[in-house]
Motif scaffolding. Structure first.
Motif, mmCIF file in Angstrom:
data_model
loop_
_atom_site.group_PDB
_atom_site.id
_atom_site.type_symbol
_atom_site.label_atom_id
_atom_site.label_comp_id
_atom_site.label_asym_id
_atom_site.label_seq_id
_atom_site.Cartn_x
_atom_site.Cartn_y
_atom_site.Cartn_z
ATOM 1 N N VAL A 66 0.835 -1.200 0.000
ATOM 2 C CA VAL A 66 0.000 0.000 0.000
ATOM 3 C C VAL A 66 0.872 1.254 0.000
ATOM 4 N N MET A 67 1.909 1.264 0.822
ATOM 5 C CA MET A 67 2.805 2.419 0.926
ATOM 6 C C MET A 67 3.476 2.709 -0.416
ATOM 7 N N HIS A 68 3.989 1.667 -1.073
ATOM 8 C CA HIS A 68 4.667 1.863 -2.353
ATOM 9 C C HIS A 68 3.680 2.297 -3.438
ATOM 10 N N THR A 69 2.460 1.804 -3.376
ATOM 11 C CA THR A 69 1.447 2.209 -4.348
ATOM 12 C C THR A 69 1.115 3.681 -4.189
ATOM 13 N N GLU A 70 0.927 4.116 -2.962
ATOM 14 C CA GLU A 70 0.624 5.526 -2.708
ATOM 15 C C GLU A 70 1.770 6.417 -3.182
ATOM 16 N N ALA A 71 3.009 5.998 -2.915
ATOM 17 C CA ALA A 71 4.170 6.776 -3.352
ATOM 18 C C ALA A 71 4.262 6.830 -4.870
ATOM 19 N N ALA A 72 3.982 5.714 -5.540
ATOM 20 C CA ALA A 72 4.045 5.674 -7.004
ATOM 21 C C ALA A 72 2.973 6.558 -7.621
ATOM 22 N N VAL A 73 1.773 6.541 -7.054
ATOM 23 C CA VAL A 73 0.698 7.399 -7.554
ATOM 24 C C VAL A 73 1.064 8.870 -7.340
ATOM 25 N N GLY A 74 1.623 9.183 -6.152
ATOM 26 C CA GLY A 74 2.024 10.559 -5.884
ATOM 27 C C GLY A 74 3.108 11.044 -6.837
ATOM 28 N N ALA A 75 4.067 10.174 -7.134
ATOM 29 C CA ALA A 75 5.140 10.527 -8.070
ATOM 30 C C ALA A 75 4.584 10.739 -9.473
ATOM 31 N N ALA A 76 3.618 9.931 -9.856
ATOM 32 C CA ALA A 76 3.022 10.067 -11.192
ATOM 33 C C ALA A 76 2.262 11.387 -11.310
ATOM 34 N N VAL A 77 1.585 11.779 -10.253
ATOM 35 C CA VAL A 77 0.854 13.053 -10.268
ATOM 36 C C VAL A 77 1.822 14.223 -10.429
ATOM 37 N N LEU A 78 2.949 14.163 -9.744
ATOM 38 C CA LEU A 78 3.935 15.245 -9.828
ATOM 39 C C LEU A 78 4.536 15.360 -11.228
ATOM 40 N N ARG A 79 4.629 14.233 -11.946
ATOM 41 C CA ARG A 79 5.206 14.257 -13.288
ATOM 42 C C ARG A 79 4.272 14.830 -14.337
ATOM 43 N N GLN A 80 2.988 14.893 -14.006
ATOM 44 C CA GLN A 80 2.003 15.343 -14.993
ATOM 45 C C GLN A 80 1.981 16.874 -15.099
#
Length: 206
Positions: free
Chosen positions: A192-206
């Motif tokens: 769950v932690m890694h998924t949340e971090a990956a989603v957050g990183a993807a949002v920042l890249r957009q």
């Protein structure tokens, strides 16, 4: 219903199968659910950001078998984030096709100019709404949910789908949700932690 299938239904509208999230977040959530299925079945484990192979015997489900084969055949790639990003590229289509085979959705294609888009439309609107309804009801019960349901709660939260489940819930339900996620077994809490971090990183890249 398998974990990724339930997440798929929560992440898409009940009537037309339109995604509630952006494609990257949807893909990452489904990728995490597919890894979660293998953790729950005892085929892999997660520790310190790495995926570890526990049992290479093929799972009964064909898609889970395919995901496990990727992990077995690419031992040089162990980072959870690597597998989330890799599986996210095809997870929506893979899970959608699995659900088409089991009769939960049907596949619809539409063409515009040079692009073809695919949606997976629920066969039964009530059945499609059930996973979110079921999770909402679990938060009102005194007994703890099962581990798979706890993980589903975690992935819903990590990808920003909480409002789809708790749209009419009060502060008590939100507090209980955070407690349930914190009580997950360490490998699943890490997922769950890694998924949340990956989603957050993807949002920042957009």
């Amino acid at each position: 219903m398998l974990l990724a299938d339930e997440f798929f239904l929560i992440a898409h509208t009940d009537s037309r199968g339109r995604a509630r999230l952006n494609p990257v977040a949807t893909g990452l959530g489904l990728a995490a659910a597919l890894l979660g299925e293998l953790v729950l079945s005892g085929h892999i484990s997660l520790n310190a950001g790495l995926v570890g192979l526990v049992d290479r015997r093929p799972p009964a489900d064909a898609l889970a078998h395919t995901v496990l084969d990727h992990i077995v055949n690419e031992p040089q790639h162990q980072a959870v984030r690597t597998w989330l990003n890799f599986l996210a590229q095809s997870a929506a289509g893979s899970v959608g096709e699995r659900m088409t085979r089991n009769g939960t959705v049907h596949r619809e294609e539409s063409r515009r100019l040079l692009r073809t888009s695919v949606v997976y439309v629920p066969v039964d609107i009530n059945a499609a709404a059930w996973p979110a309804t079921r999770l909402r009801a679990l938060l009102d019960r005194p007994e703890p949910p099962t581990v798979p349901d706890g993980l589903l709660f975690g992935l819903v939260t990590a990808t920003g789908l909480t409002r789809e489940v708790l749209w009419a819930a009060g502060p008590r339900a939100h507090h209980r949700l955070s407690v349930l996620i914190a009580a997950l077994p360490p490998p699943l809490k890490e997922l769950v932690m890694h998924t949340e971090a990956a989603v957050g990183a993807a949002v920042l890249r957009q």
